[in-house]
Motif scaffolding. Structure first.
Motif, PDB file in Angstrom:
ATOM      1  N   ARG A 406      28.403  53.372 106.912  1.00 49.53           N
ATOM      2  CA  ARG A 406      28.952  52.228 105.594  1.00 49.53           C
ATOM      3  C   ARG A 406      30.220  53.090 105.115  1.00 49.53           C
ATOM      4  O   ARG A 406      31.246  52.389 105.049  1.00 49.53           O
ATOM      5  CB  ARG A 406      28.056  52.158 104.681  1.00 49.53           C
ATOM      6  CG  ARG A 406      28.413  51.216 103.528  1.00 49.53           C
ATOM      7  CD  ARG A 406      28.733  49.869 104.376  1.00 49.53           C
ATOM      8  NE  ARG A 406      29.256  48.944 103.154  1.00 49.53           N
ATOM      9  CZ  ARG A 406      28.586  47.999 102.498  1.00 49.53           C
ATOM     10  NH1 ARG A 406      27.279  47.921 102.570  1.00 49.53           N
ATOM     11  NH2 ARG A 406      29.286  47.276 101.674  1.00 49.53           N
ATOM     12  N   LEU A 413      27.592  47.434 109.737  1.00 52.80           N
ATOM     13  CA  LEU A 413      25.995  47.383 109.453  1.00 52.80           C
ATOM     14  C   LEU A 413      25.447  46.004 109.486  1.00 52.80           C
ATOM     15  O   LEU A 413      25.975  45.028 108.618  1.00 52.80           O
ATOM     16  CB  LEU A 413      25.684  48.054 107.969  1.00 52.80           C
ATOM     17  CG  LEU A 413      25.429  49.539 108.229  1.00 52.80           C
ATOM     18  CD1 LEU A 413      26.892  50.159 108.887  1.00 52.80           C
ATOM     19  CD2 LEU A 413      25.278  50.192 106.782  1.00 52.80           C
ATOM     20  N   PRO A 462      23.576  46.352 104.088  1.00 46.28           N
ATOM     21  CA  PRO A 462      24.388  46.019 105.324  1.00 46.28           C
ATOM     22  C   PRO A 462      25.515  44.998 104.855  1.00 46.28           C
ATOM     23  O   PRO A 462      25.589  44.491 103.934  1.00 46.28           O
ATOM     24  CB  PRO A 462      23.338  45.321 106.219  1.00 46.28           C
ATOM     25  CG  PRO A 462      22.283  44.798 105.419  1.00 46.28           C
ATOM     26  CD  PRO A 462      22.231  45.617 104.088  1.00 46.28           C
ATOM     27  N   ASP A 463      26.542  45.156 105.900  1.00 47.06           N
ATOM     28  CA  ASP A 463      27.648  44.178 105.674  1.00 47.06           C
ATOM     29  C   ASP A 463      27.210  42.882 105.862  1.00 47.06           C
ATOM     30  O   ASP A 463      27.808  41.696 105.357  1.00 47.06           O
ATOM     31  CB  ASP A 463      28.863  44.672 106.867  1.00 47.06           C
ATOM     32  CG  ASP A 463      29.183  46.100 106.449  1.00 47.06           C
ATOM     33  OD1 ASP A 463      29.653  46.361 105.380  1.00 47.06           O
ATOM     34  OD2 ASP A 463      28.976  47.169 107.407  1.00 47.06           O
TER      35      ASP A 463
END
Length: 493
Positions: A406, A413, A462-463
């Motif tokens: 990240r 992610l 996460p993204d």
């Protein structure tokens, strides 16, 4: 859902202050004097030796937990009761490496607590707050059924009751709850349920719902883990393996599955496996890469660094962290109950700097900032987009690779928030304390890694968050992998 479970857990803890422990959990009986001595030894280790005991809780609160525990064994206890209490005390520190690790228990404890025929005949997976049956040794309960209650206790209530006994770093409750799954990283429900609510006359009464949602009540015989899993094996049903795997699908998407970085005393050549995978990625036949890290509880962070080197486009400096310990020499009154793989951990003479009362910096573990150099290839050149699938099981070195992916921008992610914690971890040097009367063992890290700047109490977000989907899991769909493929398809347009 997490907040609701925490509220219920707090209610459970408050109620338990006045409630007796479950009647006669398994194992040999201990006198009150023996049980209380075991808890005094555990208190000394967690209060005076554990290097991260103040990261998320106060020492006053920890002392209060031990006072409560002493009262609970005032009339004696069994091994099973001490195991349950020690599990709760270890979890109270809120450290993912502090727990009553089944692998380190003495043989008689393993037989009494884990070997007894007091387990459910089911494999379960908790999905979106519900319990999916993934296998059953009782033919009346089918794979795909949902477990709604046990002996009249709703699964939501049982989950809240078990939460204070589950390990994780700080507020990473997803990690705690994931341990209730029946898999190599979980199994906590098998351990805790019989200690909290033993089967009645060797049987459990279960409420289950089928695929259409129709519920029914089934009374099942309790069984042992060995007998249950052997019966399933004869039917060709095997537990999930933690082997690495690499494949390139027909659409040119490569999937590298790395469920562990732990290979001590294992002949597996992880470096060769990484080299082979990225050689294939660099062949020109791969248009996208998925790293499946969702089940990775850690091991050697060197493995994660090696993977990262194949992905980054520029040198990456890992976040700094300073190592702290609570002693120069571990007192003999404790060290004689500890075991580890390196006894030099118990004597740090000449290797530490005293900072404050009972706090030391471990100078021999202070290292310059680690810089990961990129390995040339199509991923590093930006020609093969990369996704990393993340989830709450990821902790220790599994958390670290998610953090570095990240922070470096090396991968997109997708999935759910990891375990571990931005505030730092305790680990890298570990010992296990065996309590002399009960034989119960507790893993305790001996070194704490603290970031050089304040960080939030959270894992790696996460993204793209992909919520759990019970119906999809029941149908065998992998919604996170589907999201990864969709993202790679959009990126290619």
């Amino acid at each position: 859902m997490i907040r609701a479970l925490l509220a219920a857990a707090l209610l459970t803890v408050t109620t338990a202050l006045a409630a007796p422990l479950p009647s006669q959990p398994p194992g040999k009986p201990l006198t009150a004097a023996d049980a209380q001595r075991d808890l005094r030894i555990l208190r000394k280790a967690l209060v005076e030796i554990h290097p991260g005991n103040d990261r998320y809780v106060t020492l006053d609160a920890l002392e209060a937990e031990f006072a409560r525990a002493q009262a609970e064994v005032a009339n004696g206890a069994t091994q099973g009761q001490v195991y349950l209490i020690a599990s709760r005390l270890a979890a109270f520190v809120r450290c993912g490496h502090t727990w009553t690790n089944p692998l380190n228990q003495r043989g008689d404890v393993q037989a009494a607590v884990f070997g007894a025929a007091d387990k459910l005949p089911l494999w379960l997976k908790r999905v979106a707050g519900r319990y999916l049956v993934t296998a059953s040794s009782d033919p009346r309960i089918k794979t795909g059924d949902e477990l709604l209650s046990i002996d009249g206790r709703a699964m939501t209530a049982l989950t809240a009751e078990m939460l204070p006994y589950l390990r994780a770093d700080g507020s990473s409750d997803g990690k705690r709850l994931a341990q209730l799954d029946t898999d190599s990283n979980g199994g906590a429900l098998d351990r805790l349920l019989p200690l909290l609510h033993a089967p009645v006359n060797g049987r459990y009464t279960l409420q289950v719902a089928n695929l259409s949602g129709k519920s029914r009540v089934v009374t099942v015989a309790a069984t042992s883990i060995t007998a249950r899993d052997a019966l399933l094996a004869r039917r060709g049903i095997q537990p999930r393996r933690d082997d690495w795997a690499f494949r390139v699908d027909a659409d040119g998407i490569a999937v590298l599955t790395m469920p562990t970085f732990a290979f001590w005393n294992d002949p597996f050549d992880w470096k060769a496996a990484i080299d082979r995978a990225f050689a294939e990625v660099d062949s020109g036949r791969v248009r996208g890469l998925v790293l499946d890290l969702r089940n990775n509880e850690g091991g050697s962070d060197t493995i994660g660094d090696t993977v990262l080197a194949h992905l980054i486009k520029a040198p990456y400096t890992k976040p700094a962290a300073l190592p702290y310990v609570r002693y120069e020499r571990m007192p003999y009154t404790l060290s004689r109950y500890f075991d580890t793989w390196d006894y030099d951990y118990f004597d740090r003479t000449g290797q530490v700097t005293k900072l404050a009362e009972r706090w030391y910096r471990a100078d021999n573990r202070v290292e310059p900032a680690e810089v990961i150099q990129p390995i040339p290839g199509l991923v590093a050149a930006g020609k093969v987009p990369t996704v990393a699938l993340t989830g709450p099981q990821m902790s220790s070195a599994g958390y670290i690779i998610a953090r570095d992916l990240r922070d470096s921008g090396a991968a997109h992610l997708i999935g759910r928030t990891t375990g571990g914690n931005r505030r730092g971890l305790n680990g890298g040097e570990l010992a296990w304390l065996t309590l002399p009367a009960s034989g119960v063992a507790v893993d305790i890290p001996l070194i704490s890694w603290r970031p050089t700047s304040d960080q939030p109490d959270i894992g790696i977000v996460p993204d793209l968050h992909v919520p759990e989907d019970f119906d999809a899991a029941r149908a065998g769909r992998d919604v996170e992998m589907e999201a990864a493929r969709a993202w790679l398809a959009d990126t290619a347009r």
